[in-house]
Scaffold this active site. Structure first.
Site, PDB file in Angstrom:
ATOM      1  N   GLU A 163      -3.865  -6.817  -1.756  1.00  0.00           N
ATOM      2  CA  GLU A 163      -3.138  -7.678  -0.820  1.00  0.00           C
ATOM      3  C   GLU A 163      -4.018  -8.898  -0.611  1.00  0.00           C
ATOM      4  O   GLU A 163      -5.021  -8.834   0.105  1.00  0.00           O
ATOM      5  CB  GLU A 163      -2.923  -6.951   0.528  1.00  0.00           C
ATOM      6  N   CYS A 166      -2.350 -14.572   6.539  1.00  0.00           N
ATOM      7  CA  CYS A 166      -2.105 -14.579   5.092  1.00  0.00           C
ATOM      8  C   CYS A 166      -0.684 -15.032   4.796  1.00  0.00           C
ATOM      9  O   CYS A 166      -0.450 -15.735   3.826  1.00  0.00           O
ATOM     10  CB  CYS A 166      -2.368 -13.204   4.503  1.00  0.00           C
TER      11      CYS A 166
HETATM   12  P1  NAD Z   1     -12.729 -11.820   1.908  1.00  0.00           P
HETATM   13  O1  NAD Z   1     -12.158 -11.681   0.544  1.00  0.00           O
HETATM   14  O2  NAD Z   1     -13.849 -12.767   2.114  1.00  0.00           O
HETATM   15  O3  NAD Z   1     -13.250 -10.413   2.468  1.00  0.00           O
HETATM   16  C1  NAD Z   1     -12.404  -9.293   2.565  1.00  0.00           C
HETATM   17  C2  NAD Z   1     -13.243  -8.038   2.560  1.00  0.00           C
HETATM   18  O4  NAD Z   1     -13.841  -7.878   1.272  1.00  0.00           O
HETATM   19  C3  NAD Z   1     -14.393  -8.033   3.565  1.00  0.00           C
HETATM   20  O5  NAD Z   1     -14.464  -6.756   4.161  1.00  0.00           O
HETATM   21  C4  NAD Z   1     -15.589  -8.308   2.689  1.00  0.00           C
HETATM   22  O6  NAD Z   1     -16.796  -7.798   3.212  1.00  0.00           O
HETATM   23  C5  NAD Z   1     -15.214  -7.582   1.426  1.00  0.00           C
HETATM   24  N1  NAD Z   1     -15.922  -8.030   0.214  1.00  0.00           N
HETATM   25  C6  NAD Z   1     -16.551  -9.217  -0.004  1.00  0.00           C
HETATM   26  N2  NAD Z   1     -17.078  -9.230  -1.251  1.00  0.00           N
HETATM   27  C7  NAD Z   1     -16.777  -8.050  -1.826  1.00  0.00           C
HETATM   28  C8  NAD Z   1     -17.012  -7.483  -3.119  1.00  0.00           C
HETATM   29  N3  NAD Z   1     -17.676  -8.140  -4.062  1.00  0.00           N
HETATM   30  N4  NAD Z   1     -16.527  -6.245  -3.371  1.00  0.00           N
HETATM   31  C9  NAD Z   1     -15.822  -5.571  -2.435  1.00  0.00           C
HETATM   32  N5  NAD Z   1     -15.578  -6.051  -1.212  1.00  0.00           N
HETATM   33  C10 NAD Z   1     -16.036  -7.287  -0.895  1.00  0.00           C
HETATM   34  O7  NAD Z   1     -11.486 -12.191   2.843  1.00  0.00           O
HETATM   35  P2  NAD Z   1     -11.490 -12.499   4.410  1.00  0.00           P
HETATM   36  O8  NAD Z   1     -12.032 -13.858   4.624  1.00  0.00           O
HETATM   37  O9  NAD Z   1     -12.068 -11.359   5.166  1.00  0.00           O
HETATM   38  O10 NAD Z   1      -9.927 -12.508   4.729  1.00  0.00           O
HETATM   39  C11 NAD Z   1      -9.109 -13.620   4.594  1.00  0.00           C
HETATM   40  C12 NAD Z   1      -8.314 -13.531   3.320  1.00  0.00           C
HETATM   41  O11 NAD Z   1      -7.541 -12.355   3.321  1.00  0.00           O
HETATM   42  C13 NAD Z   1      -7.313 -14.668   3.179  1.00  0.00           C
HETATM   43  O12 NAD Z   1      -7.276 -15.103   1.847  1.00  0.00           O
HETATM   44  C14 NAD Z   1      -6.002 -14.010   3.562  1.00  0.00           C
HETATM   45  O13 NAD Z   1      -4.867 -14.629   3.026  1.00  0.00           O
HETATM   46  C15 NAD Z   1      -6.190 -12.641   3.008  1.00  0.00           C
HETATM   47  N6  NAD Z   1      -5.306 -11.681   3.665  1.00  0.00           N
HETATM   48  C16 NAD Z   1      -4.289 -11.133   2.942  1.00  0.00           C
HETATM   49  C17 NAD Z   1      -3.413 -10.249   3.546  1.00  0.00           C
HETATM   50  C18 NAD Z   1      -2.279  -9.625   2.789  1.00  0.00           C
HETATM   51  O14 NAD Z   1      -1.717  -8.676   3.289  1.00  0.00           O
HETATM   52  N7  NAD Z   1      -1.925 -10.097   1.611  1.00  0.00           N
HETATM   53  C19 NAD Z   1      -3.596  -9.911   4.894  1.00  0.00           C
HETATM   54  C20 NAD Z   1      -4.632 -10.483   5.599  1.00  0.00           C
HETATM   55  C21 NAD Z   1      -5.498 -11.362   4.963  1.00  0.00           C
END
Ligand code: NAD
Length: 499
Positions: A245, A279
């Site tokens: 997602e 998102c």
């Molecule tokens: P992010 O990708 O920076 O982080 C998300 C999670 O991934 C965090 O817990 C982070 O610690 C972890 N992470 C970071 N690097 C990683 C790696 N190499 N391997 C595994 N995990 C890792 O995103 P964010 O800033 O926390 O969230 C915002 C983003 O999420 C926006 O792009 C938003 O659109 C998206 N989002 C999507 C949905 C959906 O349902 N499609 C819902 C909410 C947010």
């Protein structure tokens, strides 16, 4: 209290992840950072707990999940206060989020048996001597990696469905919202004290990466598209299935027969709720020529009345300090390329806040139209007709949700949007409807949470055939005779040979 340099930015001190308010810098909590060995151990404990949880059956899990749901509903003020403190989210937005999450737990708990439980499947004339049986069996342990922007709804969108399907869950909350993540885990442990069925591992991205490599049966990721690629490649090493997602850049289309007041109200809400850090937030609008000016005026009027600041305001701070630079860059780029700010603009970014900004006539190839902004900003562009609107809306690699305002053609336009979801004459509504699947296409990800598809995402289809009679047309045996094969050829021509 330990000094923290940038309010809201996660800091690790003495092996502890320190979480602070982006508005005030007040500490929200500190949590031990998991090592790779800790993650492996948590998954091993969850694997045993998952067997116990699966053995409870649908009825036992339903009872406990409904108790968890009740606890969340009873303690909604406590949870929303924590969400406000840790992420800066206005309490009213937090309430809407928790209500939605509670509804999803309720639906998943009540419907898991119907969607996933063992059932007979009809056989057809070919293999009529067999009965078919289908059930969806849990993966064992599901790893859930969450973002900070909806720290309750997004992890529950995966977790509640995974739990209802009979899995244990190891949850890695965002480093920006570990306290909210831990609160969810602790309340679950109150209603399921027997085994660590839902546990959290805290830390930065490397802890998420360790979870991908920990041997979980499935990994459900919610976050940015860039991180999604890293998650998929880590999971690819062990062929661990993933649910993605990811980000979005959702568009709203306003047709000539739209109710412009309703469209403007939904547009401002869809773009600015949670300070635009959504998102499925509306980031682009395409309004057809005849209604463009009137629509823009109504949006500016409504967005201009929003209050920005700490407690009690419509818009809170930007949760992730680094995002302020992205928002500023998008606004500056749009203005430099000939776009006009009809509200807010160049000085809208006042850390940690951003004032509502509405940009018009922004070239389609500018960052404000192409990239996820994640702030209370909006581009509204004029189109000659809905075909042009659909073409522009579909021009990006993202495809999460979308919205259409209009009467005669609105549903037909919604179908044409290249996205996983769309709301007609509203914005974002699909996220709260527990009966509808949620997920994207393209760079927004794949797989579905919510609804029956969301439950099936967390179970493996297990098919069983059972012989109930002798074969009339024996074929799958070396005992078959040439006459049997000839009869089979005749039967196939009779059954399928006519067009
Ligand atoms: P992010 O990708 O920076 O982080 C998300 C999670 O991934 C965090 O817990 C982070 O610690 C972890 N992470 C970071 N690097 C990683 C790696 N190499 N391997 C595994 N995990 C890792 O995103 P964010 O800033 O926390 O969230 C915002 C983003 O999420 C926006 O792009 C938003 O659109 C998206 N989002 C999507 C949905 C959906 O349902 N499609 C819902 C909410 C947010």
């Amino acid at each position: 209290m330990t000094a923290v340099h940038v309010p809201g930015a996660p800091v690790i001190e003495d092996g502890l992840l320190v979480s602070t308010s982006p508005a005030t810098g007040v500490e929200a909590g500190r949590f031990p950072v998991a090592t790779s060995a800790d993650v492996t151990a948590a998954v091993a404990r969850a694997r045993a707990a998952g067997q116990w949880w699966a053995a409870l059956g649908f009825a036992g899990r339903r009872k406990r999940l409904l108790r968890w749901r009740a606890l969340l509903a009873q303690r909604i003020e406590q949870l929303t206060d924590l969400m406000h403190l840790e992420g800066g989210k206005p309490v009213a937005d937090a309430v809407v989020e928790v209500v939605s999450a509670v509804e999803h737990i309720d639906w998943a708990a009540r419907n898991a048996r119907k969607v996933l439980g063992a059932r007979r499947v009809r056989s057809r004339l070919i293999l009529a001597e067999f009965s078919g049986h289908l059930e969806y069996q849990p993966y064992g342990v599901v790893g859930v990696i969450g973002p900070w922007n909806y720290p309750v709804l997004t992890p529950i969108g995966s977790t509640a469905y995974a739990l209802a399907a009979g899995n244990a869950v190891v949850f890695k909350p965002s480093e920006y919202t570990p306290a909210v993540g831990q609160w969810l885990v602790d309340t679950f442990a109150e209603v399921v004290p027997e085994q660590p069925v839902l546990t959290a591992v805290h830390g930065l991205g490397d802890v998420g990466a360790a979870l991908c490599r920990s041997g979980v049966g499935k990994l459900a990721f919610t976050g940015s598209s860039a991180t999604a690629r890293k998650v998929m490649s880590a999971c690819a090493e062990s062929l661990t299935p993933v649910l993605i997602e990811a980000g979005g850049k959702d568009a709203m289309i306003v047709d000539s027969d739209a109710d412009l007041d309703a469209a403007a109200e939904a547009c401002v809400w869809g773009a600015m709720t949670n300070a635009g850090q959504t998102c499925i937030g509306i980031e682009r609008v395409y309004a057809v020529e005849p209604v463009f000016d009137a629509f823009v005026a109504k949006v500016v009027d409504r967005a201009g009345r929003l209050t920005v600041g700490a407690d009690g305001s419509d818009l809170g701070p930007i949760t992730m300090p680094a995002q302020l630079d992205v928002i500023r860059r998008h606004i500056d780029d749009a203005l430099a390329r000939g776009g006009r700010a009809v509200l807010g603009g160049a000085d809208a970014v006042q850390p940690p806040y951003v004032r509502p900004t509405v940009l018009v006539d922004v070239p389609e190839d500018s960052a404000a139209v192409q990239e996820e902004t994640f702030g209370p900003t909006l581009t509204i562009n004029r189109v000659s007709d809905v075909d042009e609107a659909v073409t522009r809306a579909n021009a990006l690699t993202y495809g999460l949700g979308g919205s259409v305002f209009g009467r005669r053609r609105a549903v037909a336009i919604a179908r044409r949007l290249r996205s996983g979801m769309a709301s007609v004459n509203s914005a974002l509504a699909f996220a709260g409807m527990s009966t509808l699947p949620f997920g994207g296409v393209g760079d927004s990800g794949f797989g579905r949470i919510h609804g029956a598809d969301g439950l099936r995402e967390f179970g493996r289809a297990k098919s069983i055939t059972r012989r109930r009679a002798r074969s009339l047309l024996p074929s799958m045996t070396f005992e078959r005779t040439p006459a049997d094969v000839a009869r089979l050829v005749k039967a196939i021509k009779l059954m399928y040979g006519r067009s």
